[in-house]
Design a protein around this motif. Structure first.
Motif, PDB file in Angstrom:
ATOM      1  N   GLU A  72      15.051  15.321   0.950  1.00 33.17           N
ATOM      2  CA  GLU A  72      15.062  16.404   0.024  1.00 33.17           C
ATOM      3  C   GLU A  72      13.783  17.095  -0.232  1.00 33.17           C
ATOM      4  O   GLU A  72      13.488  17.352  -1.163  1.00 33.17           O
ATOM      5  CB  GLU A  72      15.547  15.484  -1.166  1.00 33.17           C
ATOM      6  N   ARG A  73      13.119  17.457   1.190  1.00 30.47           N
ATOM      7  CA  ARG A  73      12.014  17.859   0.898  1.00 30.47           C
ATOM      8  C   ARG A  73      11.913  19.042  -0.218  1.00 30.47           C
ATOM      9  O   ARG A  73      12.535  19.891  -0.288  1.00 30.47           O
ATOM     10  CB  ARG A  73      11.349  18.416   2.261  1.00 30.47           C
ATOM     11  N   PRO A  74      10.885  19.040  -1.129  1.00 30.53           N
ATOM     12  CA  PRO A  74      10.958  20.030  -2.463  1.00 30.53           C
ATOM     13  C   PRO A  74      10.712  21.387  -1.456  1.00 30.53           C
ATOM     14  O   PRO A  74      10.018  21.531  -0.662  1.00 30.53           O
ATOM     15  CB  PRO A  74       9.550  19.699  -3.009  1.00 30.53           C
ATOM     16  N   PRO A  75      11.242  22.585  -2.354  1.00 31.60           N
ATOM     17  CA  PRO A  75      10.965  23.697  -1.696  1.00 31.60           C
ATOM     18  C   PRO A  75       9.441  24.163  -1.771  1.00 31.60           C
ATOM     19  O   PRO A  75       8.726  23.674  -2.713  1.00 31.60           O
ATOM     20  CB  PRO A  75      11.909  24.512  -2.669  1.00 31.60           C
ATOM     21  N   MET A  76       9.218  24.807  -0.761  1.00 29.04           N
ATOM     22  CA  MET A  76       7.848  25.458  -0.589  1.00 29.04           C
ATOM     23  C   MET A  76       6.808  24.374  -0.404  1.00 29.04           C
ATOM     24  O   MET A  76       5.874  24.727  -0.509  1.00 29.04           O
ATOM     25  CB  MET A  76       7.519  26.352  -1.762  1.00 29.04           C
ATOM     26  N   ILE A  77       7.310  23.334   0.009  1.00 28.52           N
ATOM     27  CA  ILE A  77       6.191  22.284   0.451  1.00 28.52           C
ATOM     28  C   ILE A  77       6.263  22.163   2.038  1.00 28.52           C
ATOM     29  O   ILE A  77       7.459  21.633   2.458  1.00 28.52           O
ATOM     30  CB  ILE A  77       6.581  20.875  -0.282  1.00 28.52           C
ATOM     31  N   GLU A  78       5.088  22.124   2.616  1.00 29.45           N
ATOM     32  CA  GLU A  78       5.025  21.848   4.179  1.00 29.45           C
ATOM     33  C   GLU A  78       4.341  20.598   4.521  1.00 29.45           C
ATOM     34  O   GLU A  78       3.346  20.334   3.532  1.00 29.45           O
ATOM     35  CB  GLU A  78       4.033  23.167   4.750  1.00 29.45           C
ATOM     36  N   ILE A  79       4.799  19.920   5.151  1.00 22.08           N
ATOM     37  CA  ILE A  79       4.468  18.656   5.864  1.00 22.08           C
ATOM     38  C   ILE A  79       3.524  19.053   6.883  1.00 22.08           C
ATOM     39  O   ILE A  79       3.665  19.593   7.899  1.00 22.08           O
ATOM     40  CB  ILE A  79       5.482  17.897   6.362  1.00 22.08           C
ATOM     41  N   ILE A  80       2.342  18.631   6.465  1.00 23.50           N
ATOM     42  CA  ILE A  80       1.102  18.963   7.764  1.00 23.50           C
ATOM     43  C   ILE A  80       0.889  17.761   8.510  1.00 23.50           C
ATOM     44  O   ILE A  80       0.883  18.041   9.735  1.00 23.50           O
ATOM     45  CB  ILE A  80      -0.189  19.073   6.847  1.00 23.50           C
ATOM     46  N   SER A  81       0.808  16.446   7.847  1.00 26.30           N
ATOM     47  CA  SER A  81       0.636  15.428   8.796  1.00 26.30           C
ATOM     48  C   SER A  81       0.930  14.035   7.935  1.00 26.30           C
ATOM     49  O   SER A  81       0.788  14.067   6.675  1.00 26.30           O
ATOM     50  CB  SER A  81      -0.718  15.257   9.618  1.00 26.30           C
ATOM     51  N   VAL A  82       1.230  13.096   8.679  1.00 25.63           N
ATOM     52  CA  VAL A  82       1.443  11.767   8.070  1.00 25.63           C
ATOM     53  C   VAL A  82       0.280  10.904   8.059  1.00 25.63           C
ATOM     54  O   VAL A  82      -0.471  10.892   9.188  1.00 25.63           O
ATOM     55  CB  VAL A  82       2.615  10.803   8.848  1.00 25.63           C
ATOM     56  N   ALA A 141       0.892  13.453  -0.857  1.00 27.50           N
ATOM     57  CA  ALA A 141       1.907  12.861  -1.473  1.00 27.50           C
ATOM     58  C   ALA A 141       1.978  11.431  -1.131  1.00 27.50           C
ATOM     59  O   ALA A 141       1.781  11.148   0.287  1.00 27.50           O
ATOM     60  CB  ALA A 141       3.405  13.596  -0.888  1.00 27.50           C
ATOM     61  N   SER A 142       1.850  10.425  -2.203  1.00 24.95           N
ATOM     62  CA  SER A 142       1.969   9.017  -1.864  1.00 24.95           C
ATOM     63  C   SER A 142       3.310   8.489  -2.411  1.00 24.95           C
ATOM     64  O   SER A 142       3.828   9.028  -3.391  1.00 24.95           O
ATOM     65  CB  SER A 142       0.993   8.577  -2.714  1.00 24.95           C
ATOM     66  N   MET A 143       3.783   7.479  -1.440  1.00 26.28           N
ATOM     67  CA  MET A 143       5.054   6.964  -1.916  1.00 26.28           C
ATOM     68  C   MET A 143       4.758   5.383  -1.490  1.00 26.28           C
ATOM     69  O   MET A 143       3.845   5.123  -0.790  1.00 26.28           O
ATOM     70  CB  MET A 143       6.171   7.344  -0.839  1.00 26.28           C
ATOM     71  N   PRO A 144       5.719   4.530  -2.058  1.00 25.48           N
ATOM     72  CA  PRO A 144       5.713   3.123  -1.827  1.00 25.48           C
ATOM     73  C   PRO A 144       5.670   2.752  -0.417  1.00 25.48           C
ATOM     74  O   PRO A 144       4.900   1.532   0.167  1.00 25.48           O
ATOM     75  CB  PRO A 144       6.618   2.587  -2.708  1.00 25.48           C
ATOM     76  N   ALA A 157       0.979  -1.282   0.155  1.00 21.98           N
ATOM     77  CA  ALA A 157      -0.005   0.109  -0.062  1.00 21.98           C
ATOM     78  C   ALA A 157       0.670   1.425  -0.011  1.00 21.98           C
ATOM     79  O   ALA A 157       1.959   1.268   0.374  1.00 21.98           O
ATOM     80  CB  ALA A 157      -0.810  -0.056   1.381  1.00 21.98           C
ATOM     81  N   ASP A 158       0.361   2.196  -0.586  1.00 17.36           N
ATOM     82  CA  ASP A 158       0.970   3.548  -0.529  1.00 17.36           C
ATOM     83  C   ASP A 158       1.240   4.321   0.899  1.00 17.36           C
ATOM     84  O   ASP A 158       0.447   3.932   1.607  1.00 17.36           O
ATOM     85  CB  ASP A 158       0.427   4.506  -1.313  1.00 17.36           C
ATOM     86  N   PHE A 159       2.238   4.932   0.878  1.00 16.86           N
ATOM     87  CA  PHE A 159       2.421   5.570   2.159  1.00 16.86           C
ATOM     88  C   PHE A 159       2.348   6.820   1.796  1.00 16.86           C
ATOM     89  O   PHE A 159       2.686   7.601   0.910  1.00 16.86           O
ATOM     90  CB  PHE A 159       4.013   5.279   2.704  1.00 16.86           C
ATOM     91  N   GLU A 160       1.023   7.605   2.670  1.00 21.50           N
ATOM     92  CA  GLU A 160       0.633   8.908   2.274  1.00 21.50           C
ATOM     93  C   GLU A 160       0.788   9.935   3.353  1.00 21.50           C
ATOM     94  O   GLU A 160       0.757   9.840   4.604  1.00 21.50           O
ATOM     95  CB  GLU A 160      -0.823   8.841   2.136  1.00 21.50           C
TER      96      GLU A 160
END
Length: 195
Positions: free
Chosen positions: A33-43, A19-22, A2-5
């Motif tokens: 390497e978090r892309p510039p101007m992208i805030e992580i809100i929650s897992v 954002a979905s990852m394997p 399942a994807d990790f979101e």
């Protein structure tokens, strides 16, 4: 697998995305390497406390511009939440005022809803009228009668819901002051302490 979101926000546009990852390992690399101007809100995906800690430690820190934009979005979200709370509070207060007005215009002799609790006694439910002495006495007699019914089982009335005539009983029969349909819920009687 399942994807990790992860829920993220574009700090330039304010758009919230997923954002979905394997898997967690891929997410850890992406966070470094978090892309510039992208805030992580929650897992959004389930992960262990250890993985959660590893993700926090792996994430590229926000730069000053990102922190400023993040603070602006946080302040706007807080202001929206405060405004929504104020609207909800005003709505509740308006409803309560309308209910109080409606109750004042109703017949004061109408039946009164009463809740009984063995520890707390009687409470009038959703009404601003007092429980009259005659109504209280009738309710107490109703409770006492049910206590007799359950006493042989080592129980007593723990809670009851009744309707009672607070003023005159319509047909004058005092035995009908507590209206039919009352419900009660027994509980075990506390053992009496030895003297």
């Amino acid at each position: 697998m399942a994807d990790f979101e992860v829920k993220v926000r574009n700090l330039k546009t304010g758009e919230v995305m997923i954002a979905s990852m394997p898997d967690v390992t891929t997410c850890l690399e992406w966070l470094k390497e978090r892309p510039p101007m992208i805030e992580i809100i929650s897992v959004l995906s389930d992960c262990s406390p250890a993985d959660s800690q590893r993700m926090r430690e792996a994430m590229r820190p926000y730069d000053s511009v990102e922190r400023e934009l993040k603070a602006r979005y946080d302040a706007e979200a807080a202001a929206r939440a405060q405004a929504a709370y104020a609207r909800e509070l005003q709505s509740i207060q308006s409803d309560q005022a309308a209910s109080a007005e409606a109750l004042e215009g109703m017949d004061p002799a109408r039946p009164l809803a009463v809740k009984y609790d063995a520890d707390e006694g009687f409470t009038v439910v959703d009404d601003n009228r007092e429980l009259t002495a005659a109504a209280r006495a009738a309710c107490m007699a109703w409770i006492a009668e049910r206590n007799e019914w359950v006493a042989t089982k080592g129980q007593l009335v723990g809670e009851a819901h009744l309707e009672v005539w607070p003023l005159e009983v319509p047909d004058g029969d005092e035995s009908k002051r507590v209206r039919e349909g009352g419900r009660f819920f027994p509980r075990l009687r506390e053992p009496e302490a030895d003297a």
